[in-house]
Scaffold this active site. Structure first.
Site, short mmCIF file in Angstrom:
data_model
loop_
_atom_site.label_atom_id
_atom_site.label_comp_id
_atom_site.label_asym_id
_atom_site.label_seq_id
_atom_site.Cartn_x
_atom_site.Cartn_y
_atom_site.Cartn_z
N HIS A 157 11.65 12.39 10.07
CA HIS A 157 10.34 13.05 9.92
C HIS A 157 9.41 12.58 11.02
O HIS A 157 9.38 11.40 11.36
CB HIS A 157 9.73 12.75 8.54
CG HIS A 157 9.74 11.29 8.19
ND1 HIS A 157 10.87 10.67 7.70
CD2 HIS A 157 8.80 10.33 8.30
CE1 HIS A 157 10.60 9.39 7.50
NE2 HIS A 157 9.36 9.15 7.87
N CYS A 213 -9.46 -2.61 14.47
CA CYS A 213 -10.03 -1.28 14.28
C CYS A 213 -9.57 -0.34 15.39
O CYS A 213 -9.68 -0.67 16.57
CB CYS A 213 -11.56 -1.35 14.28
SG CYS A 213 -12.36 0.28 14.27
N CYS A 218 -13.08 0.79 17.57
CA CYS A 218 -13.90 -0.11 18.40
C CYS A 218 -13.15 -1.36 18.86
O CYS A 218 -13.67 -2.14 19.64
CB CYS A 218 -15.17 -0.51 17.64
SG CYS A 218 -14.87 -1.67 16.30
N HIS A 267 -15.13 -1.38 7.02
CA HIS A 267 -15.50 -1.03 8.39
C HIS A 267 -15.03 0.40 8.73
O HIS A 267 -15.75 1.16 9.37
CB HIS A 267 -14.88 -2.05 9.35
CG HIS A 267 -15.18 -1.78 10.78
ND1 HIS A 267 -16.40 -2.01 11.36
CD2 HIS A 267 -14.40 -1.24 11.76
CE1 HIS A 267 -16.36 -1.65 12.62
NE2 HIS A 267 -15.16 -1.17 12.90
N GLU A 323 -16.92 3.63 10.43
CA GLU A 323 -16.39 4.31 11.61
C GLU A 323 -16.14 5.79 11.32
O GLU A 323 -16.36 6.65 12.18
CB GLU A 323 -15.08 3.65 12.08
CG GLU A 323 -15.25 2.25 12.65
CD GLU A 323 -15.89 2.24 14.03
OE1 GLU A 323 -16.66 3.18 14.35
OE2 GLU A 323 -15.66 1.29 14.79
P1 5GP Z 1 8.02 6.47 7.05
O1 5GP Z 1 7.44 5.13 6.83
O2 5GP Z 1 9.41 6.63 6.49
O3 5GP Z 1 7.92 6.90 8.47
O4 5GP Z 1 7.08 7.48 6.26
C1 5GP Z 1 7.49 8.19 5.12
C2 5GP Z 1 6.32 9.03 4.66
O5 5GP Z 1 6.76 9.89 3.61
C3 5GP Z 1 5.17 8.22 4.09
O6 5GP Z 1 3.99 8.52 4.84
C4 5GP Z 1 5.07 8.64 2.64
O7 5GP Z 1 3.74 8.72 2.20
C5 5GP Z 1 5.75 9.99 2.63
N1 5GP Z 1 6.43 10.34 1.39
C6 5GP Z 1 7.21 9.52 0.64
N2 5GP Z 1 7.76 10.22 -0.38
C7 5GP Z 1 7.31 11.50 -0.28
C8 5GP Z 1 7.53 12.69 -1.05
O8 5GP Z 1 8.27 12.71 -2.04
N3 5GP Z 1 6.89 13.81 -0.64
C9 5GP Z 1 6.08 13.83 0.46
N4 5GP Z 1 5.50 15.00 0.77
N5 5GP Z 1 5.86 12.73 1.21
C10 5GP Z 1 6.46 11.58 0.85
ZN ZN Z 2 -14.55 -0.32 14.57
#
Ligand code: 5GP
Ligand code: ZN
Length: 220
Positions: free
Chosen positions: A135, A192, A195, A209, A213
């Site tokens: 992903h 951050c 900044c 913070h 921002e």
């Molecule tokens: P990674 O750390 O693997 O790059 O990120 C996985 C992402 O998948 C995370 O941002 C998490 O919030 C998201 N995620 C985990 N489970 C699900 C799910 O069942 N559905 C959706 N839409 N996102 C998910």
């Molecule tokens: Zn800042």
């Protein structure tokens, strides 16, 4: 969270009308269920030959990489349009927006002349993903989110642990391939994004913070 959960969106996008924004033969674009910023989308490739490979390996395939880049560019425009809408500095009618989305396009030609929202969108990959299926994160840079709850969440997006899609394919000797380097990134002090102020390991202070921002960033 089951590591394999993303397969459902890949195989049955029609089952998730509220979360799926765009479907092509090659990809599915979804909303992240635990968004770590105002806009947080995930671009999922549908190719079984690629989707379980480590991202560094999958994105070494030139044809696959170029397909992902094209789709990510469309996704980033959609994200920028949605960010503009959410920040409320202009209003596209819902009808116009929905029609654009129905055609598989987005309302990007409706972005206001004032601000370039596309610059606020980052496109990249976690060096060690937690979810099994490949992903690409498409995320607004604000990190303003109730779902961001600890240092690791923040540092996965704000250190070299986040690898921009434009940096692929990675060179064989790229330091970002090294587990030791990436573990150190996750344990780094909090800084951050806007900044550059350091917060040590004081996550609650960083969060306060980031609220300030966010208010300034919105008005940029
Ligand atoms: P990674 O750390 O693997 O790059 O990120 C996985 C992402 O998948 C995370 O941002 C998490 O919030 C998201 N995620 C985990 N489970 C699900 C799910 O069942 N559905 C959706 N839409 N996102 C998910
Ligand atoms: Zn800042």
């Amino acid at each position: 969270v089951w590591r394999g959960a993303l397969i459902e969106y890949i195989e049955h996008p029609e089952r998730f009308p509220d979360n799926v924004l765009r479907v092509t033969a090659d990809t599915v674009l979804i909303k992240d269920a635990f968004p770590k910023a105002t806009i947080h989308l995930l671009l999922l490739p549908r190719s079984p030959a690629h989707y379980l490979l480590h991202p560094h390996t999958a994105l070494a395939d030139p044809a696959f990489l170029s397909m992902m880049r094209e789709e990510a560019a469309v996704a980033a425009k959609l994200a920028a349009a949605e960010l503009a809408r959410q920040l409320g500095s202009f209003s596209v009618s819902n009808r116009a927006r929905n029609e654009a989305l129905d055609k598989g396009g987005v309302a990007f030609d409706e972005l206001p002349p004032g601000r370039d929202y596309a610059k606020e969108i980052r496109v990249g990959i976690h060096a060690h993903p937690s979810m099994a299926h490949l992903h690409v994160h498409i995320i607004s840079r604000d990190m303003h989110s109730e779902r961001s709850k600890h240092r690791k969440h923040y540092n996965t997006f704000n250190t070299p642990f986040f690898v921009p899609l434009v940096d692929y394919p990675l060179a064989e000797d790229d330091v970002r391939r090294e587990t030791g380097f990436q573990n150190a990134n996750l344990a780094r002090e909090l800084v951050c994004w806007r900044c550059g102020k350091g917060f040590g390991n004081k996550f609650a202070e960083l969060k306060r913070h980031l609220e300030e921002e966010f208010e300034e960033w919105k008005r940029e």
